[in-house]
Structures are given as C-alpha cells and as structure tokens.
Enzyme design. Structure first.
Site, PDB file in Angstrom:
ATOM      1  N   ARG A 132      48.307  47.971  26.418  1.00 18.80           N
ATOM      2  CA  ARG A 132      49.586  47.549  25.862  1.00 18.80           C
ATOM      3  C   ARG A 132      49.286  46.737  24.609  1.00 18.80           C
ATOM      4  O   ARG A 132      48.164  46.272  24.415  1.00 18.80           O
ATOM      5  CB  ARG A 132      50.341  46.701  26.883  1.00 18.80           C
ATOM      6  CG  ARG A 132      50.799  47.479  28.102  1.00 18.80           C
ATOM      7  CD  ARG A 132      51.113  46.543  29.271  1.00 18.80           C
ATOM      8  NE  ARG A 132      52.105  45.546  28.900  1.00 18.80           N
ATOM      9  CZ  ARG A 132      52.256  44.386  29.545  1.00 18.80           C
ATOM     10  NH1 ARG A 132      51.452  44.062  30.538  1.00 18.80           N
ATOM     11  NH2 ARG A 132      53.204  43.539  29.174  1.00 18.80           N
ATOM     12  N   SER A 191      50.585  43.781  23.691  1.00 20.01           N
ATOM     13  CA  SER A 191      50.818  42.339  23.748  1.00 20.01           C
ATOM     14  C   SER A 191      49.503  41.613  23.465  1.00 20.01           C
ATOM     15  O   SER A 191      48.415  42.194  23.587  1.00 20.01           O
ATOM     16  CB  SER A 191      51.341  41.928  25.123  1.00 20.01           C
ATOM     17  OG  SER A 191      50.316  42.032  26.100  1.00 20.01           O
ATOM     18  N   LYS A 218      46.943  42.351  39.053  1.00 18.72           N
ATOM     19  CA  LYS A 218      48.134  42.081  39.856  1.00 18.72           C
ATOM     20  C   LYS A 218      49.313  42.970  39.447  1.00 18.72           C
ATOM     21  O   LYS A 218      50.263  43.116  40.201  1.00 18.72           O
ATOM     22  CB  LYS A 218      48.530  40.604  39.769  1.00 18.72           C
ATOM     23  CG  LYS A 218      49.016  40.123  38.418  1.00 18.72           C
ATOM     24  CD  LYS A 218      49.325  38.628  38.443  1.00 18.72           C
ATOM     25  CE  LYS A 218      49.740  38.082  37.101  1.00 18.72           C
ATOM     26  NZ  LYS A 218      50.986  38.626  36.570  1.00 18.72           N
ATOM     27  N   ASP A 219      49.258  43.563  38.243  1.00 23.12           N
ATOM     28  CA  ASP A 219      50.334  44.447  37.776  1.00 23.12           C
ATOM     29  C   ASP A 219      50.143  45.895  38.211  1.00 23.12           C
ATOM     30  O   ASP A 219      51.029  46.730  37.985  1.00 23.12           O
ATOM     31  CB  ASP A 219      50.416  44.423  36.236  1.00 23.12           C
ATOM     32  CG  ASP A 219      50.825  43.072  35.692  1.00 23.12           C
ATOM     33  OD1 ASP A 219      51.503  42.313  36.410  1.00 23.12           O
ATOM     34  OD2 ASP A 219      50.461  42.765  34.538  1.00 23.12           O
ATOM     35  N   THR A 250      61.318  32.205  36.046  1.00 21.08           N
ATOM     36  CA  THR A 250      60.220  33.116  36.364  1.00 21.08           C
ATOM     37  C   THR A 250      60.790  34.493  36.669  1.00 21.08           C
ATOM     38  O   THR A 250      61.867  34.600  37.263  1.00 21.08           O
ATOM     39  CB  THR A 250      59.383  32.646  37.564  1.00 21.08           C
ATOM     40  OG1 THR A 250      58.458  33.687  37.924  1.00 21.08           O
ATOM     41  CG2 THR A 250      60.238  32.317  38.780  1.00 21.08           C
ATOM     42  N   SER A 256      59.195  36.575  38.580  1.00 19.50           N
ATOM     43  CA  SER A 256      58.488  36.990  39.794  1.00 19.50           C
ATOM     44  C   SER A 256      59.254  36.571  41.044  1.00 19.50           C
ATOM     45  O   SER A 256      59.546  35.389  41.235  1.00 19.50           O
ATOM     46  CB  SER A 256      57.089  36.357  39.805  1.00 19.50           C
ATOM     47  OG  SER A 256      56.554  36.307  41.104  1.00 19.50           O
ATOM     48  N   LEU A 257      59.568  37.521  41.913  1.00 23.02           N
ATOM     49  CA  LEU A 257      60.214  37.200  43.183  1.00 23.02           C
ATOM     50  C   LEU A 257      59.318  36.312  44.041  1.00 23.02           C
ATOM     51  O   LEU A 257      59.804  35.444  44.769  1.00 23.02           O
ATOM     52  CB  LEU A 257      60.550  38.481  43.946  1.00 23.02           C
ATOM     53  CG  LEU A 257      61.628  39.389  43.352  1.00 23.02           C
ATOM     54  CD1 LEU A 257      61.813  40.614  44.229  1.00 23.02           C
ATOM     55  CD2 LEU A 257      62.944  38.658  43.192  1.00 23.02           C
ATOM     56  N   ARG A 258      58.009  36.539  43.967  1.00 21.04           N
ATOM     57  CA  ARG A 258      57.056  35.719  44.734  1.00 21.04           C
ATOM     58  C   ARG A 258      57.142  34.257  44.309  1.00 21.04           C
ATOM     59  O   ARG A 258      57.207  33.349  45.143  1.00 21.04           O
ATOM     60  CB  ARG A 258      55.633  36.248  44.512  1.00 21.04           C
ATOM     61  CG  ARG A 258      54.534  35.378  45.115  1.00 21.04           C
ATOM     62  CD  ARG A 258      53.161  35.860  44.669  1.00 21.04           C
ATOM     63  NE  ARG A 258      53.000  35.803  43.221  1.00 21.04           N
ATOM     64  CZ  ARG A 258      52.638  34.706  42.554  1.00 21.04           C
ATOM     65  NH1 ARG A 258      52.388  33.581  43.188  1.00 21.04           N
ATOM     66  NH2 ARG A 258      52.514  34.738  41.241  1.00 21.04           N
ATOM     67  N   ARG A 259      57.145  34.017  42.989  1.00 26.39           N
ATOM     68  CA  ARG A 259      57.222  32.643  42.494  1.00 26.39           C
ATOM     69  C   ARG A 259      58.589  32.026  42.794  1.00 26.39           C
ATOM     70  O   ARG A 259      58.681  30.854  43.167  1.00 26.39           O
ATOM     71  CB  ARG A 259      56.932  32.621  40.990  1.00 26.39           C
ATOM     72  CG  ARG A 259      55.477  32.906  40.662  1.00 26.39           C
ATOM     73  CD  ARG A 259      55.270  33.131  39.172  1.00 26.39           C
ATOM     74  NE  ARG A 259      53.863  33.368  38.849  1.00 26.39           N
ATOM     75  CZ  ARG A 259      53.452  34.045  37.794  1.00 26.39           C
ATOM     76  NH1 ARG A 259      54.334  34.563  36.948  1.00 26.39           N
ATOM     77  NH2 ARG A 259      52.156  34.201  37.569  1.00 26.39           N
ATOM     78  N   ARG A 278      61.683  37.185  31.363  1.00 32.48           N
ATOM     79  CA  ARG A 278      60.936  38.405  31.095  1.00 32.48           C
ATOM     80  C   ARG A 278      60.277  38.350  29.732  1.00 32.48           C
ATOM     81  O   ARG A 278      60.581  37.502  28.903  1.00 32.48           O
ATOM     82  CB  ARG A 278      61.895  39.606  31.145  1.00 32.48           C
ATOM     83  CG  ARG A 278      62.426  39.946  32.527  1.00 32.48           C
ATOM     84  CD  ARG A 278      61.387  40.622  33.390  1.00 32.48           C
ATOM     85  NE  ARG A 278      60.669  41.628  32.618  1.00 32.48           N
ATOM     86  CZ  ARG A 278      61.160  42.805  32.262  1.00 32.48           C
ATOM     87  NH1 ARG A 278      62.380  43.153  32.611  1.00 32.48           N
ATOM     88  NH2 ARG A 278      60.439  43.655  31.570  1.00 32.48           N
ATOM     89  N   ASN A 286      56.469  39.244  27.272  1.00 33.67           N
ATOM     90  CA  ASN A 286      55.058  38.856  27.320  1.00 33.67           C
ATOM     91  C   ASN A 286      54.941  37.329  27.288  1.00 33.67           C
ATOM     92  O   ASN A 286      55.956  36.627  27.167  1.00 33.67           O
ATOM     93  CB  ASN A 286      54.263  39.521  26.182  1.00 33.67           C
ATOM     94  CG  ASN A 286      54.777  39.118  24.807  1.00 33.67           C
ATOM     95  OD1 ASN A 286      55.064  37.955  24.545  1.00 33.67           O
ATOM     96  ND2 ASN A 286      54.896  40.090  23.901  1.00 33.67           N
ATOM     97  N   ARG A 310      57.932  34.571  26.557  1.00 31.70           N
ATOM     98  CA  ARG A 310      58.405  33.677  27.621  1.00 31.70           C
ATOM     99  C   ARG A 310      58.260  32.208  27.233  1.00 31.70           C
ATOM    100  O   ARG A 310      59.128  31.395  27.532  1.00 31.70           O
ATOM    101  CB  ARG A 310      57.651  33.976  28.921  1.00 31.70           C
ATOM    102  CG  ARG A 310      58.149  35.223  29.632  1.00 31.70           C
ATOM    103  CD  ARG A 310      57.410  35.482  30.920  1.00 31.70           C
ATOM    104  NE  ARG A 310      56.095  36.064  30.679  1.00 31.70           N
ATOM    105  CZ  ARG A 310      55.039  35.892  31.461  1.00 31.70           C
ATOM    106  NH1 ARG A 310      55.116  35.097  32.520  1.00 31.70           N
ATOM    107  NH2 ARG A 310      53.901  36.489  31.180  1.00 31.70           N
ATOM    108  N   CYS A 356      55.565  45.996  43.923  1.00 31.97           N
ATOM    109  CA  CYS A 356      55.644  44.878  42.982  1.00 31.97           C
ATOM    110  C   CYS A 356      56.895  44.045  43.203  1.00 31.97           C
ATOM    111  O   CYS A 356      57.221  43.193  42.395  1.00 31.97           O
ATOM    112  CB  CYS A 356      55.627  45.390  41.537  1.00 31.97           C
ATOM    113  SG  CYS A 356      54.018  46.003  41.016  1.00 31.97           S
TER     114      CYS A 356
END
Length: 309
Positions: free
Chosen positions: A10, A12, A80-81, A122, A124-127, A144, A146, A150, A235
C-alpha cells in the site's frame, strides 16, 4: 540471482516503511528488488467503519489480486491485518521478528477525563470493547485512515484521545510525548509482527524470503491467529490474543479474550503451556471460551454487526 523481486505494498507511510524494510533485508542478502505501490479499498473508503464494509482483509485484498495477476511477486503486511485464511495460491513466506505489541493512548496532555467522562477514538472493535470494559462511562467514536490521517483527525477533534498500535507509531517516528502504554489491553492477534506473502509456486522468491523468517515470532503469531480463526473472528469481532515464549522454562504464556461489543462481557484464557503443545494451543484455548458461553456471544456479535450493515 538475476530475478528482480517485485514488492507490492500500500502507499501509506507505514506500509512503505515496511516494504523498504523487507527490501533492505533482501538486498543485504544479494537479491534485486523493486517496490510497487498499490492503492487499497481500505485506504480509499474512509467514511465507513471497516466492519460495515463487510470485507475481511480489506487492506490485503488489492495486493492479493496484484500477486495473482503477476503484477508483484510478494506483499508485505502488518500481520494483524491479514485474514487467517489466505487466498488459494498465496502462502505465508516469512514472519519478521516482532516489534512492540502494546496499544497506546495518544492524548492531549490532560488525563483527568480518565476519572470521569471521556471520548476515545478508534476504528477497532477490539479496542472499543476493551476501553468500555475498563471505562464504562466513556464513549467511543470511529476513527479511520492511515496513521498520519488519524493523528491529524485527533488533533482537529474534541476527543480526549485515540488508541494506536505502538509498533506503527514507532516505525515511522510518529510517537508523540503525550501517550500512555495500555498494558492492560490485550493486543490484536499478531500485533507488532510483519508478514511477507508470496505465490506458492514461486520457489525462487520463497527460498529468498525463508532467510528472513523469525521462528519464535512465527510460532507465537500462529498460536494467536489459530485462536482467532477458531473463534471465527475474522477482522470484526472484539478478540485479543498474545503468546509469549519463555526461553528459560521453554514454555508459552498465552492470554486470549473475547469481549461483547459494549465491553460488558469478557471471556478470557490466561495460561502457561509447555512448548510442545504450541500447534494446538490456540485451538484449545478458543474451544475453552466457546464452550463456556463464547459460542452464544459470537452469534450475538455477528447478528449485531449484520444489523449495522
């Protein structure tokens, strides 16, 4: 060594840093390389949370297609992605030595909000789930883009802070002075690790990449991703996992958890296993959670996310 290994990435800043890191390692071994930047859907569509796009591996999909079409030979990702199931014909070729696994809170210099009400950003649902588990009076908002995008959104907002992976900030020297380590937050499976994928039938490239592989990181991330895959998280579910190898005791310390979307429920495994058990460790840890209410919680999470879609 006449073949030029084309490295897909990518565009970024972080993705390019990762690609150049792998390029240097290959060059040091005598291989010729070329960087090829490809724009991904995840970078283009910034107005929807990732789970609403309904795609796992959104940041890897474009590069997968470029590899299958023969435009690039390898792709470098934040592990992790990467979905736990790779497309047919593409294989994991190397996992690089792991960097920092911790999540950090980047804030605006005043932490008084931690004792009362606050707003944390964030994507991320986890965070989100873990933050609400610890700070139930707070609210979370989606963030959302890069890392650079953010950070800019945080500066321009009235939010109290935003959560980032320490490894990403450190790799491109963007870690500010106003941050705290969230050592209580269980990281994403494979957080802090970089993975290189290649085509299964490309023996030249696979041989080259095998020289970059770090076996300890490969084993620990395998355990974490097996845990994720068994819980069927993809994810989108609030799942954290971290495996650490203890050389003195030749053992693995594994911590894994599944949270409800609102953070109120937490199901956790926190155990030390003999190293010989590593191949099935993630599976058995996930089964323990599924058998103790996790299966019902996963159904509820999926149903809730489908409604939002």
């Amino acid at each position: 060594m006449n073949k030029i290994i084309r490295i897909g990435t990518r565009d970024s800043e972080l993705a390019l840093w990762q690609a150049h890191n792998v390029e240097k390692r290959l060059n040091d071994l005598g291989y010729k390389t070329e960087i090829v930047a490809v724009k991904s859907t995840g970078d283009i569509i910034l107005d929807k949370p990732l789970y609403e796009l309904g795609i796992t591996g959104i940041f890897t999909k474009t590069l997968d297609i470029a590899m299958i079409n023969g435009q690039v030979d390898i792709a470098v990702h934040s592990m992790k992605d990467v979905p736990t199931a790779l497309p047919t014909g593409i294989v994991q070729a190397a996992v690089l030595e792991r960097a920092n696994t911790v999540d950090v809170l980047v804030h605006k210099g005043n932490l008084d909000f931690l004792e009362g009400n606050g707003t944390i950003a964030t994507g991320s649902l986890r965070r989100q789930a873990q933050w609400l588990h610890k700070y139930p009076t707070h609210k979370t908002v989606d963030l959302r883009g890069n890392i650079n995008t953010r950070m800019q959104k945080l500066r321009e907002s009235d939010w109290n802070g935003a959560v980032f992976a320490a490894a990403g900030l450190e790799r491109i020297n963007l870690k500010p002075t106003d941050f705290i380590d969230l050592d209580w937050m269980i990281p994403a499976p494979a957080q802090g690790a970089m993975v290189v994928v290649a085509m299964q039938n490309d023996n030249f490239t696979l041989d080259a990449l095998s020289e970059l592989n770090d076996i300890e990181t490969e084993i620990c991330t395998y355990i974490e991703r097996q845990f994720l895959r068994t819980l069927e998280g993809g994810c989108t579910a609030p799942i954290g996992a971290l495996a650490k190898y203890n050389e003195e005791e030749d053992s693995i310390h594994f911590q894994g958890a599944l949270f409800s979307l609102d953070g109120k429920e937490k199901m956790e495994v926190n155990k030390i296993f003999a190293i010989e058990e590593w191949k099935k460790l993630g599976f058995h840890a996930a089964q323990e959670i599924l058998e103790n209410g996790g299966a019902e919680l996963m159904k509820a999470i999926k149903a809730s996310l489908q409604k939002k879609n």
